[in-house]
Motif scaffolding. Structure first.
Motif, mmCIF file in Angstrom:
data_model
loop_
_atom_site.group_PDB
_atom_site.id
_atom_site.type_symbol
_atom_site.label_atom_id
_atom_site.label_comp_id
_atom_site.label_asym_id
_atom_site.label_seq_id
_atom_site.Cartn_x
_atom_site.Cartn_y
_atom_site.Cartn_z
ATOM 1 N N ASP A 46 0.840 -1.207 0.000
ATOM 2 C CA ASP A 46 0.000 0.000 0.000
ATOM 3 C C ASP A 46 0.870 1.250 0.000
ATOM 4 N N ARG A 49 2.292 1.769 -3.504
ATOM 5 C CA ARG A 49 1.261 2.167 -4.471
ATOM 6 C C ARG A 49 0.754 3.586 -4.215
ATOM 7 N N ILE A 50 0.459 3.888 -2.952
ATOM 8 C CA ILE A 50 -0.083 5.209 -2.624
ATOM 9 C C ILE A 50 0.978 6.292 -2.838
ATOM 10 N N CYS A 51 2.202 6.014 -2.426
ATOM 11 C CA CYS A 51 3.276 7.002 -2.625
ATOM 12 C C CYS A 51 3.514 7.266 -4.103
ATOM 13 N N ILE A 101 -8.508 8.921 -2.816
ATOM 14 C CA ILE A 101 -7.442 8.085 -3.385
ATOM 15 C C ILE A 101 -8.012 6.724 -3.805
ATOM 16 N N ILE A 104 -6.039 4.115 -5.742
ATOM 17 C CA ILE A 104 -4.821 3.627 -5.096
ATOM 18 C C ILE A 104 -5.044 3.347 -3.611
ATOM 19 N N ARG A 105 -6.274 3.177 -3.209
ATOM 20 C CA ARG A 105 -6.637 3.007 -1.799
ATOM 21 C C ARG A 105 -5.954 1.773 -1.192
#
Length: 154
Positions: A46, A49-51, A101, A104-105
């Motif tokens: 996570d 992916r989020i970054c 988000i 990309i949660r």
């Protein structure tokens, strides 16, 4: 190593007790509101992916949006990151009942309620949850894969 998975699984279930493929989101925001601290697990994948999606450094993301907690596991502990919760007890990424988000949660948000620690006691309060699916769905294998990821580290 097998016992470590069970211990970590049990500890995460206890942590999450405060609070997919068959699931259809009605965009009501209920699952993102009235959160308790340490109720949204952020897995190492996570963070990446989020970054990437937010064009943010890992260190900045973890400091701004997460809180780390040491989960006792055998003779040691595992560092697990959780999403910070706002003073209003809503997810910091919730805006007008929508996730800012969404694409990309976190894994937990993607897989809840049937493919992430799929237990009626945790998710049965949500009006969009079909309780009858719990008799069919077991998330044990998926849960174990996520635990392996946590044990590998951030």
């Amino acid at each position: 190593m097998g016992k470590t998975y069970f211990v970590l699984l049990w500890r995460l279930k206890n942590t999450l007790s405060n609070i997919n493929n068959l699931f259809r989101c009605y965009k009501c925001g209920i699952c993102c509101e009235n959160l308790f601290p340490n109720s949204i697990v952020i897995f190492p994948s996570d963070v990446i992916r989020i970054c990437d999606g937010m064009n943010m450094e890992k260190k900045v993301f973890l400091a701004k949006y997460c809180v780390g907690k040491d989960i006792p596991c055998g003779d040691s502990s595992i560092k697990v990151y959780f999403m910070k919760v706002g003073k209003d007890r809503k997810c910091v990424f919730l805006n007008n009942s929508l996730c800012t988000i969404y694409n990309i949660r976190p894994t937990q948000c993607k897989k809840t309620p049937y493919d992430f620690f799929a237990y009626k006691k945790l998710w049965g309060y949500m009006p969009c949850v079909k309780r009858e699916y719990y008799s069919e769905r077991k998330s044990y294998d998926e849960d174990m894969e996520l635990l392996k990821e946590l044990l590998h580290g951030y």
